[in-house]
Design an enzyme around this catalytic site. Structure first.
Site, mmCIF file in Angstrom:
data_model
loop_
_atom_site.group_PDB
_atom_site.id
_atom_site.type_symbol
_atom_site.label_atom_id
_atom_site.label_comp_id
_atom_site.label_asym_id
_atom_site.label_seq_id
_atom_site.Cartn_x
_atom_site.Cartn_y
_atom_site.Cartn_z
ATOM 1 N N GLU A 69 -5.017 -3.818 -2.031
ATOM 2 C CA GLU A 69 -6.462 -3.578 -2.063
ATOM 3 C C GLU A 69 -6.835 -2.363 -1.205
ATOM 4 O OE1 GLU A 69 -4.720 -5.891 -0.688
ATOM 5 O OE2 GLU A 69 -5.681 -6.941 0.974
ATOM 6 N N ARG A 70 -5.813 -1.820 -0.470
ATOM 7 C CA ARG A 70 -6.124 -0.679 0.396
ATOM 8 C C ARG A 70 -6.102 0.649 -0.366
ATOM 9 N NH1 ARG A 70 -2.743 -1.912 5.785
ATOM 10 N NH2 ARG A 70 -1.426 -3.236 4.486
ATOM 11 N N CYS A 109 9.610 1.633 3.539
ATOM 12 C CA CYS A 109 10.540 0.539 3.862
ATOM 13 C C CYS A 109 11.954 1.068 4.027
ATOM 14 C CB CYS A 109 10.499 -0.526 2.786
ATOM 15 S SG CYS A 109 11.228 0.030 1.254
ATOM 16 N N LYS A 116 -1.286 -6.917 -9.231
ATOM 17 C CA LYS A 116 -2.235 -7.094 -8.123
ATOM 18 C C LYS A 116 -1.824 -6.063 -7.085
ATOM 19 C CE LYS A 116 -2.980 -8.406 -4.472
ATOM 20 N NZ LYS A 116 -3.350 -7.411 -3.429
ATOM 21 N N GLU A 142 9.429 -4.358 12.708
ATOM 22 C CA GLU A 142 9.149 -3.151 11.926
ATOM 23 C C GLU A 142 7.816 -2.572 12.403
ATOM 24 O OE1 GLU A 142 7.549 -3.518 7.924
ATOM 25 O OE2 GLU A 142 9.188 -2.287 7.169
ATOM 26 N N PHE A 151 0.814 -1.222 0.000
ATOM 27 C CA PHE A 151 0.000 0.000 0.000
ATOM 28 C C PHE A 151 0.843 1.266 0.000
ATOM 29 C CE2 PHE A 151 0.946 -0.082 4.549
ATOM 30 C CZ PHE A 151 1.081 1.274 4.836
ATOM 31 N N SER A 172 5.355 -7.081 3.244
ATOM 32 C CA SER A 172 5.960 -7.440 4.531
ATOM 33 C C SER A 172 6.735 -8.760 4.398
ATOM 34 C CB SER A 172 4.873 -7.540 5.597
ATOM 35 O OG SER A 172 3.850 -8.399 5.158
HETATM 36 P P1 NAD Z 1 1.541 -6.639 3.001
HETATM 37 O O1 NAD Z 1 2.549 -7.716 3.081
HETATM 38 O O2 NAD Z 1 0.419 -6.629 3.965
HETATM 39 O O3 NAD Z 1 0.839 -6.640 1.552
HETATM 40 C C1 NAD Z 1 1.593 -6.669 0.368
HETATM 41 C C2 NAD Z 1 0.794 -7.351 -0.722
HETATM 42 O O4 NAD Z 1 0.567 -8.723 -0.337
HETATM 43 C C3 NAD Z 1 -0.584 -6.732 -0.951
HETATM 44 O O5 NAD Z 1 -0.850 -6.677 -2.333
HETATM 45 C C4 NAD Z 1 -1.529 -7.679 -0.222
HETATM 46 O O6 NAD Z 1 -2.796 -7.742 -0.825
HETATM 47 C C5 NAD Z 1 -0.822 -9.016 -0.362
HETATM 48 N N1 NAD Z 1 -1.116 -9.928 0.770
HETATM 49 C C6 NAD Z 1 -1.422 -9.571 2.046
HETATM 50 N N2 NAD Z 1 -1.627 -10.669 2.794
HETATM 51 C C7 NAD Z 1 -1.417 -11.734 1.984
HETATM 52 C C8 NAD Z 1 -1.463 -13.141 2.188
HETATM 53 N N3 NAD Z 1 -1.755 -13.680 3.374
HETATM 54 N N4 NAD Z 1 -1.192 -13.946 1.148
HETATM 55 C C9 NAD Z 1 -0.882 -13.431 -0.054
HETATM 56 N N5 NAD Z 1 -0.833 -12.102 -0.303
HETATM 57 C C10 NAD Z 1 -1.088 -11.261 0.696
HETATM 58 O O7 NAD Z 1 2.347 -5.252 3.039
HETATM 59 P P2 NAD Z 1 1.765 -3.783 3.146
HETATM 60 O O8 NAD Z 1 1.264 -3.558 4.531
HETATM 61 O O9 NAD Z 1 0.855 -3.496 2.012
HETATM 62 O O10 NAD Z 1 3.087 -2.923 2.905
HETATM 63 C C11 NAD Z 1 3.992 -2.601 3.911
HETATM 64 C C12 NAD Z 1 5.166 -3.556 3.937
HETATM 65 O O11 NAD Z 1 5.839 -3.538 2.683
HETATM 66 C C13 NAD Z 1 6.213 -3.156 4.960
HETATM 67 O O12 NAD Z 1 6.687 -4.309 5.606
HETATM 68 C C14 NAD Z 1 7.314 -2.527 4.130
HETATM 69 O O13 NAD Z 1 8.594 -2.564 4.717
HETATM 70 C C15 NAD Z 1 7.244 -3.359 2.905
HETATM 71 N N6 NAD Z 1 7.864 -2.684 1.767
HETATM 72 C C16 NAD Z 1 9.050 -3.165 1.317
HETATM 73 C C17 NAD Z 1 9.685 -2.542 0.259
HETATM 74 C C18 NAD Z 1 10.984 -3.071 -0.273
HETATM 75 O O14 NAD Z 1 11.347 -2.729 -1.397
HETATM 76 N N7 NAD Z 1 11.705 -3.890 0.454
HETATM 77 C C19 NAD Z 1 9.101 -1.418 -0.340
HETATM 78 C C20 NAD Z 1 7.875 -0.963 0.157
HETATM 79 C C21 NAD Z 1 7.259 -1.613 1.219
#
Ligand code: NAD
Length: 498
Positions: free
Chosen positions: A176-177, A281, A173, A383, A149, A226
């Site tokens: 969804e937020r 991140c 994909k 985090e 998101f 994450s």
């Molecule tokens: P998230 O892991 O909750 O969601 C990321 C994606 O995974 C979304 O599209 C979500 O719909 C999907 N998802 C969520 N739960 C799932 C499941 N159980 N099974 C399959 N798919 C699922 O992350 P977020 O809260 O949207 O974003 C924040 C996180 O992203 C933080 O941990 C941040 O550090 C990380 N991030 C990392 C980078 C990088 O380049 N390393 C860059 C930006 C953000």
């Protein structure tokens, strides 16, 4: 209230699963739209669309593919104000920050205009008598991207632009937020001349992600989010024989040496620690002053700066940061602050009770600052992804470096110092993928690559830069000889150059 739709085959396609999720406006806390959650059947249809569109797109020459990127950059630049406002209202970050989100995405699209050069292979004339060898980069087919998101414009562009420039079709994909900006970007790609079906957007949750991970039509998976989900996606995608690059969480340290320019360090720390409400991140979430007098000097200047940060509406140009993404995340960040207190850290600034007047239902939290944080505390190990900075004191440089290296995450790390030898030692030894020397958020530019170390990443190739062109293509090497006067006869030994 508006119902959002998927974007498949070049048009908006309403969801058929009957499952929806509310999309909020974080500054008011109001629901602004409903997003459909795709079923696995709907995902399969999107993949089938992409599979059908890809061969024709791969046959378009690289220069023409690059021209689509060029036009897309022009169109998005023309629309940047409307997109930034939409992004800010759905994500919560300020409009100035939202412009940066879009601009850093566009910089990768600009890099992709170099596709004809980046896709060039190698050639060796007369590698042996009458034999020439050449290699080429060919598209994979269909690739999919699953995005978080927190950068709803930048990270989708970091994925779909190189994939499409390479001749692949793409299924995005998005989170969804906040899916509205990624949907709009896909429409603008069509306006830029991309044939329908090459870029598709399906909105969804775990069901949609699993469908992508299991679909034999998808060759590669790019994921950012994450760490737990990154590891899951990597494991399932690779078990299904797919190529995968999955980027996870960060806990980025800033080491402040006794000789640092303290004003510069404090400016850097408030910007990188609290900008975008810490939902980056690459945010600096840990400050490591080296030596007790450095810690005292840092805290004397940092405390008042943190207390005076301006939390504001996403539309307020003078705000330092806006609300968090959701009520659920707000509760999570508040709980982390409470946890830090119960773990024994010293809470110098407490943002938990902040309320925005007139916007009491908004997902706002003020900045928090902890001192005397210890490495075994959960507020240090995990985090938080909110406007919370922890100060962990180190006695000397060696201990500071060991602290950074022992953390499970290794996205970025920074050192603030005037000493070239300390900076050089830190840059070469620290276990992190992106390093700043007197630079707080060392997010590399488009023509370098982006990626962390340790459990911040699963997979081998980084995002953007030349790695993206490797990730979204396969190499083929051709060894050729034409009928000629050279006759060697049958050779049953393994051919060598000896
Ligand atoms: P998230 O892991 O909750 O969601 C990321 C994606 O995974 C979304 O599209 C979500 O719909 C999907 N998802 C969520 N739960 C799932 C499941 N159980 N099974 C399959 N798919 C699922 O992350 P977020 O809260 O949207 O974003 C924040 C996180 O992203 C933080 O941990 C941040 O550090 C990380 N991030 C990392 C980078 C990088 O380049 N390393 C860059 C930006 C953000």
């Amino acid at each position: 209230m508006q119902d959002l739709a998927h974007f498949i085959g070049g048009r908006r396609v309403p969801g058929r699963s009957g499952r929806f999720v509310d999309v909020y406006e974080p500054m008011t806390g109001a629901v602004r739209a409903r997003a459909p959650l795709a079923s696995s059947d709907e995902v399969r249809e999107a993949v089938a669309n992409a599979v059908a569109a890809q061969p024709e797109w791969a046959a378009v020459n690289p220069q023409r593919r690059a021209r689509v990127m060029m036009r897309f950059v022009e169109i998005v630049t023309r629309e940047i104000e409307a997109l930034a406002k939409l992004l800010a209202c759905e994500h919560g970050k300020t409009i100035a920050d939202a412009r940066g989100d879009i601009q850093r995405g566009l910089e990768v699209v600009e890099f992709c205009i170099g596709a004809p050069q980046l896709l060039k292979g190698g050639y060796t004339n007369s590698a042996s008598a009458g034999i020439d060898i050449w290699s080429m980069r060919q598209p994979l087919g269909v690739a999919a991207g699953i995005t978080p998101f927190n950068f709803p414009a930048m990270i989708p562009m970091w994925m779909f632009a190189p994939a499409i420039a390479c001749g692949d079709a793409f299924i995005l994909k998005p989170s969804e937020r906040d899916p509205s900006v990624p949907l709009r970007l896909a429409e603008l790609m069509i306006e830029a001349g991309l044939p329908p079906g090459v870029l598709n957007v399906v909105i969804g949750d775990k069901e949609a992600v699993d469908a992508l991970l299991d679909d034999a039509g998808v060759e590669a998976i790019a994921f950012v989010g994450s760490t737990g989900i990154a590891e899951y996606v990597y494991t399932r995608a690779t078990a299904n024989g797919k190529r995968a690059q999955c980027f996870g969480a960060g806990k980025n340290h800033m080491v402040i040496m006794p000789d640092a320019d303290m004003d510069q360090a404090v400016d850097a720390l408030v910007g990188a620690g609290y900008g975008s409400a810490g939902e980056r991140c690459m945010a600096i979430s840990v400050a490591v002053p080296v030596g007790q007098s450095t810690a005292q000097e840092l805290l004397q200047r940092l405390g008042p700066r943190v207390e005076n940060l301006k939390v504001g509406l996403s539309t307020d140009d003078t705000a330092d940061f806006g609300p968090l993404i959701s009520k659920q995340h707000l509760d999570r960040v508040r709980n982390y602050v409470a946890l830090g207190v119960s773990e024994g850290a010293k809470l110098l600034v407490d943002g938990r009770d902040f309320k925005m007047q007139g916007y009491e239902q908004g997902f706002f939290i003020g900045p928090s600052l902890f001192d005397e944080v210890e490495p075994q505390m959960r507020i240090y190990r995990e985090e938080i992804f909110g406007p919370v900075v922890s100060v962990v004191r180190a006695d000397n440089y060696k201990d500071a470096l060991a602290l950074v290296d022992a953390h499970e995450y290794g996205n970025g790390a920074a050192i603030f110092t005037r000493a070239g030898d300390a900076a050089r030692d830190f840059a070469s030894r620290v276990k992190a993928g992106m390093v700043g020397v007197n630079v707080p958020t060392p997010t590399p530019l488009a023509y370098y690559t982006f990626g962390g170390w340790k459990r911040s990443v699963f997979g081998d190739l980084n995002q953007h830069g030349e790695d993206a062109f490797r990730f979204f293509t396969r190499t083929k090497t051709v060894t050729s000889r034409w009928p000629s006067n050279v006759r060697e006869g049958a050779n049953f030994a393994f051919p060598t150059m000896s």
